[in-house]
Enzyme design. Structure first.
Site, short mmCIF file in Angstrom:
data_model
loop_
_atom_site.label_atom_id
_atom_site.label_comp_id
_atom_site.label_asym_id
_atom_site.label_seq_id
_atom_site.Cartn_x
_atom_site.Cartn_y
_atom_site.Cartn_z
N CYS A 1 -1.84 -6.98 -11.89
CA CYS A 1 -1.92 -6.99 -10.58
C CYS A 1 -2.95 -8.06 -9.85
O CYS A 1 -2.85 -8.36 -8.69
CB CYS A 1 -2.28 -5.65 -9.87
N LYS B 1 2.73 12.04 -12.58
CA LYS B 1 4.23 11.76 -12.98
C LYS B 1 4.24 10.62 -13.75
O LYS B 1 3.76 9.42 -13.40
CB LYS B 1 4.85 11.32 -11.36
N GLU C 1 -1.52 0.99 -4.41
CA GLU C 1 -1.90 -0.36 -4.71
C GLU C 1 -0.50 -1.02 -5.02
O GLU C 1 0.28 -0.78 -5.51
CB GLU C 1 -2.76 -0.35 -5.87
N GLY D 1 8.44 0.67 -2.85
CA GLY D 1 8.10 2.27 -3.40
C GLY D 1 6.96 2.77 -2.89
O GLY D 1 6.97 4.08 -2.34
#
Length: 525
Positions: free
Chosen positions: A302, A184, A265, A245
């Site tokens: 991140c 996606k 994650e 999400g």
């Protein structure tokens, strides 16, 4: 490379069924051609059925064939690296040089996983030979290997648009395991996604593999992601993004008639603990290094070091002044998306409202979606009263926690949720305190760093990019490093099989020459 904006479902170019979108250049706040097709449930179903059709033949490929396929992807990424970086820069505002480095990293990951496949150790081939004379009951021959779990859905990340997106580590490790991939694409960089998708699709063709080994889909809302998680032929999911999400997908997957793993994650502040001796001897150096790492990629990594904790004492002011100087010298820079920028500004307000004091600011924003660097400070007692102060601010901001003493430092450390990493800056005189802090950190993260910073991270056999919730949804696995392949494998035991029916990794003569554990002894024979 010509961009068509089509969805790439197997070997087919698929036009829009749910409208279209254009990429946004966040630096100019203007749209970029061409329009990109949006799909829906029908396209997901088409891709999933193709992936399922491809699974048996793909996961049965020889180790040499699969490794060669991964190497072809790496070569394809290398061939378009400059063009890919240029397009990605338009869609993200990130520097071209940085994105060329990402492309090189992406290609390297595919080559590293090709090496993992050739070695065959990921199979964890294990043999317990028959013991027909054993009493009171004979033992049959038992052989075990790990095989691919099936087709997987991978959600491309927004913050590393090449190395953790379509041609990122999730795709590389899933393909290495033998799983067909339905990708996606992230709508923040559709052109970059198409370019990477075309490279992978060409490698599928050149390797003579089933077209369903790889598909790329895109949608305008949550429906397409939910359809991927719901589809009965999809057997695993990876996601990089927000906790909201990630947990929505995780919970949805557990409500299926056949629950599947979702490897997320999500969030991390990667705390840095500066212990007293290190602070006294090199506080300014530590502060400058921390701030420099925090500001990389406009604070949108991140592994950004976001919170620094130090006991107030010798070297503290020098450290703080070095951090202030670095932040004040930083020009405001374009953030990846309007949504990320909006959330960043909202989180800055949250910090202030919770009692953190702004002690430095970078240059004022010039563009609509520029992120202004910020540095905050707060007393340790306040953090213990308001745990929200230790939540992530995704963007170019950091928080210094001024700690009273060791007891308060350990108390705050225990208050942190799961993290992707944690750092200790120490000198030899700090070893005793570090030993008391270490078990607290071990329970909260998958990677502990000494005398460096959380970002960047090597991609290697020992790399771990994971940790307890909310950093990830499953602390047993990593999304970076060669052991990331383990997410996509499951064990199968073959009992009493004739050699002719055994899979290659378990045949008596070990034709692939891979590492195996035979009757408790390792060998390649």
């Amino acid at each position: 490379m010509k961009l068509t904006g089509h969805l790439l479902i197997g070997a087919e170019e698929v036009a829009a069924s749910a409208g279209s979108m254009k990429a946004l250049n966040p630096a100019t706040n203007s749209e970029i051609e061409p329009p990109f097709a949006l799909g829906g449930i029908a396209e997901v179903d088409r891709a999933a059925k193709l992936a399922d059709d491809a699974f048996d033949s793909y996961h049965d490929t020889s180790l040499a064939e699969r490794a060669a396929f991964l190497d072809r992807i790496a070569a394809g990424i290398d061939a378009i690296a400059q063009e890919l970086a240029q397009r990605t820069s338009l869609e993200t505002g990130l520097p071209v040089a940085q994105l060329e480095g990402e492309a090189a990293k992406a290609a390297t990951q595919f080559r590293q996983f090709a090496a993992v496949v050739r070695q065959g150790r990921f199979r964890q081939a294990t043999i317990d030979s028959a013991q027909p004379e054993r009493q009171p009951r004979a033992r049959m021959d038992h052989r075990m290997q790990k095989i691919a779990i099936g087709p997987v859905a991978i959600f491309g990340a927004s913050n590393f648009p090449i190395s953790y997106s379509v041609a990122g580590g999730d795709t590389a490790s899933a393909l290495a395991a033998g799983c067909p991939v339905i990708l996606k694409a992230h709508n923040a960089h559709p052109g970059a996604s198409e370019m990477q998708g075309r490279v992978i699709r060409q490698a599928v063709k050149d390797s003579g593999l089933h077209e369903g080994v790889f598909s790329l889909v895109r949608g305008g809302g949550n429906d397409i992601g939910e359809a991927l998680v719901d589809h009965p032929l999809v057997k695993g999911v990876t996601f990089t993004g927000s906790e909201v999400g990630g947990m929505a997908l995780f919970r949805r997957a557990q409500q299926r008639p056949d629950p599947i793993p979702v490897f997320t994650e999500m969030t991390s502040v990667n705390p840095t603990f500066v212990l007293p001796a290190a602070l006294a001897s090199r506080g300014g150096e530590i502060g400058d290094g921390f701030a420099e790492r925090m500001l990389v990629t406009v604070g949108q990594a991140c592994l950004k070091p976001a919170i620094l904790l130090a006991i107030h004492g010798q070297g503290y002011e020098e450290m703080k002044q070095a951090m202030r100087a670095r932040v004040q010298a930083m020009h405001a820079r374009t953030m990846l998306t309007p949504g990320i920028n909006t959330a960043y500004r909202r989180n800055l307000e949250r910090l202030s409202n919770a009692g953190a004091e702004r002690i430095a600011a970078g240059g004022d924003p010039q563009g609509v979606w520029d992120g202004q660097a910020m540095l905050f400070e707060v007393d340790g007692a306040r953090v213990l009263e308001s745990p929200s102060l230790s939540e992530e601010v995704f963007g170019p901001a950091a928080l210094i926690i001024r700690v009273k003493d060791e007891a308060q430092l350990l108390a705050i450390a225990k208050q942190f949720g799961g993290q992707l990493s944690a750092t200790m800056q120490i000198d030899p005189d700090d070893y005793a305190m570090a030993a008391r802090l270490l078990p607290i950190l071990e329970r909260r993260t998958g990677r502990i760093v000494i005398n460096a910073f959380s970002h960047p991270q090597e991609v290697s056999y020992a790399s771990i990019h994971g940790g307890p919730f909310p950093a990830t949804s499953d602390s047993r696995f990593t999304s970076v490093g060669m052991s990331a392949i383990e997410r996509f494998l499951r064990p199968v035991c073959y009992q009493g099989f004739p050699d002719k029916l055994l899979p290659e990794a378990l045949k008596h003569e070990n034709p692939a020459g891979i590492w195996r554990l035979t009757d408790e002894e390792p060998s390649t024979a």
